[in-house]
Structures are given as structure tokens and as C-alpha cells.
Design an enzyme around this catalytic site. Structure first.
Site, PDB file in Angstrom:
ATOM      1  N   VAL A   1     -61.365 -42.099  19.901  1.00  0.00           N
ATOM      2  CA  VAL A   1     -61.511 -41.030  20.888  1.00  0.00           C
ATOM      3  C   VAL A   1     -61.442 -41.676  22.253  1.00  0.00           C
ATOM      4  CG1 VAL A   1     -63.188 -39.449  21.934  1.00  0.00           C
ATOM      5  CG2 VAL A   1     -62.752 -39.350  19.505  1.00  0.00           C
ATOM      6  N   CYS A   2     -60.857 -40.953  23.184  1.00  0.00           N
ATOM      7  CA  CYS A   2     -60.802 -41.398  24.571  1.00  0.00           C
ATOM      8  C   CYS A   2     -60.090 -42.758  24.623  1.00  0.00           C
ATOM      9  CB  CYS A   2     -62.227 -41.425  25.135  1.00  0.00           C
ATOM     10  SG  CYS A   2     -62.354 -41.473  26.929  1.00  0.00           S
ATOM     11  N   THR A   3     -60.577 -43.675  25.430  1.00  0.00           N
ATOM     12  CA  THR A   3     -59.891 -44.953  25.601  1.00  0.00           C
ATOM     13  C   THR A   3     -60.133 -45.922  24.453  1.00  0.00           C
ATOM     14  OG1 THR A   3     -61.697 -45.737  26.988  1.00  0.00           O
ATOM     15  CG2 THR A   3     -59.772 -44.781  28.113  1.00  0.00           C
TER      16      THR A   3
ATOM     17  N   GLY B   1     -58.542 -37.011  22.628  1.00  0.00           N
ATOM     18  CA  GLY B   1     -58.493 -37.096  24.083  1.00  0.00           C
ATOM     19  C   GLY B   1     -59.822 -37.556  24.666  1.00  0.00           C
TER      20      GLY B   1
ATOM     21  N   THR C   1     -55.239 -40.094  24.409  1.00  0.00           N
ATOM     22  CA  THR C   1     -56.425 -40.731  24.967  1.00  0.00           C
ATOM     23  C   THR C   1     -56.956 -39.847  26.073  1.00  0.00           C
ATOM     24  OG1 THR C   1     -57.288 -42.819  25.876  1.00  0.00           O
ATOM     25  CG2 THR C   1     -55.129 -42.109  26.682  1.00  0.00           C
TER      26      THR C   1
END
Length: 195
Positions: free
Chosen positions: A102-104, A152, A122
Site C-alpha cells: 500500500v502507498c509507497t 494507492g 502507489t
């Protein structure tokens, strides 16, 4: 199903907790057999990006024994992707069936080489950072390309968790979990983000 949650200093806790809360329901509801999980890191205690301290059960375990790894994000990933020891450890998951971020956290999957030729997403603030690691950055809340699932930014971890549940079990199980979490925003049956 054995899951490794990868934790590290200065991670964003909601990236982790949203997915963790959702995905562990597959064990609670017996939607999959023998669901178990470990909290794994490069050290025994980590501190998130706001000062919350967490104890970790497994330090640098061989990740090849897991069926799924999950990596959250946070600003720390921008430097951690260059940490040879950390990335070398993540690479022990080469043969793990399901890889998630998730995310970075996607930057860490990418730095480990797991996103080559894949579509991924991301946090919108890091699309450009992700681009060199994958075939295509998809600007969506969650993306699946084969057995690689990416989410994201931050709260997308909840949606990704529900999407993974739906993908690995059924729409009905995903509906049960979203009701138990009182989370009305995820829509079952949306499989148009697959790679």
C-alpha cells in the site's frame, strides 16, 4: 495461508492497519484454512512516523516460508529502497505467491525487483518514483497484476484488503467483512483494475 506483515521505522501505520484489519477476517471467518500471520521487521521494535512504538515478533525471518507478504508505505520508503540489507531481505520473498503493498510500499516491492513488467499503483505523490520499477503506473485506488496487488495512498489499504479478500475468496466474504468493519465505500464486483 501464512502472511508476513513487513514493518519498519517511520512507516505510516494506517497503510498497515487498514489492510491488516481487513485481511485477517479471512481467518476469523474461516474463509481460508490455517490463516496465521507474523509481524516482521529488520529490528525488534519499530516506531511509526508519528511516534507509536510497536514490538515485532520476527526479525529478518526468511520470507520464503510465507504465502503472502504485505508492505506498507511512508516517507521512509524513499530511502529504505536503497538499503541493500533491507531489500535483500525482501528479496527472500521471491517465491512467495502473493505480494502486496500500500502507498509507497510499492517502492520497496519495486526495489526488490517484483514489479518488473507489471502494472502497479502507489500514493499519488509518488507516481514518478514508482515509474522506473514497473511497466505501467496505474492511477487507481488498487491494482492487481497477476499475484501482485498494490494500493494507492494510506486509506486505500482498507480497499485493497477488501479487494484481496474478494479476489481470494468471494464477493460474499468481502461483503461480510466490509459490514463487520462498517466500511460502506468498497464496491464488490469491480474487477476492472486487473492487469
Amino acid at each position: 495461508m501464512k502472511i508476513a506483515f513487513i514493518l519498519f521505522d517511520n512507516m505510516t501505520t494506517l497503510d498497515f492497519v487498514g489492510f491488516y484489519e481487513a485481511i485477517t477476517w479471512i481467518g476469523i471467518l474461516n474463509a481460508k484454512e490455517n490463516v496465521q500471520w507474523d509481524f516482521c521487521s529488520n529490528q525488534q521494535e519499530i516506531k511509526d512516523d508519528r511516534g507509536l512504538i510497536m514490538k515485532v515478533g520476527k526479525v529478518y525471518p526468511d520470507l520464503s516460508g510465507y504465502d503472502m507478504i504485505f508492505i506498507p508505505g511512508g516517507l521512509a520508503t524513499r530511502q529504505l529502497r536503497y538499503d541493500d540489507d533491507f531489500i535483500g531481505w525482501i528479496q527472500t520473498a521471491q517465491d512467495v505467491k502473493y505480494k502486496m503493498s500500500v502507498c509507497t510500499g510499492a517502492l520497496l516491492l519495486g526495489a526488490a525487483g517484483f514489479l518488473q513488467g507489471k502494472k502497479a499503483t502507489t500514493n499519488p505523490s509518488a507516481y514518478e518514483l514508482l515509474a522506473p520499477y514497473c511497466a505501467e503506473v496505474v492511477k487507481e485506488r488498487y491494482v492487481r497484476d497477476g499475484n501482485i496487488f498494490t494500493g494507492g495512498g494510506v486509506s486505500a489499504s482498507i480497499d485493497l484488503g477488501l479487494y484481496v479478500i474478494e479476489s481470494l475468496t468471494s464477493e460474499e466474504v468481502a461483503r461480510q467483512v466490509k459490514e463487520k468493519m462498517d466500511y460502506p465505500y468498497y464496491v464488490t464486483g469491480r474487477r476492472n483494475f486487473n492487469g
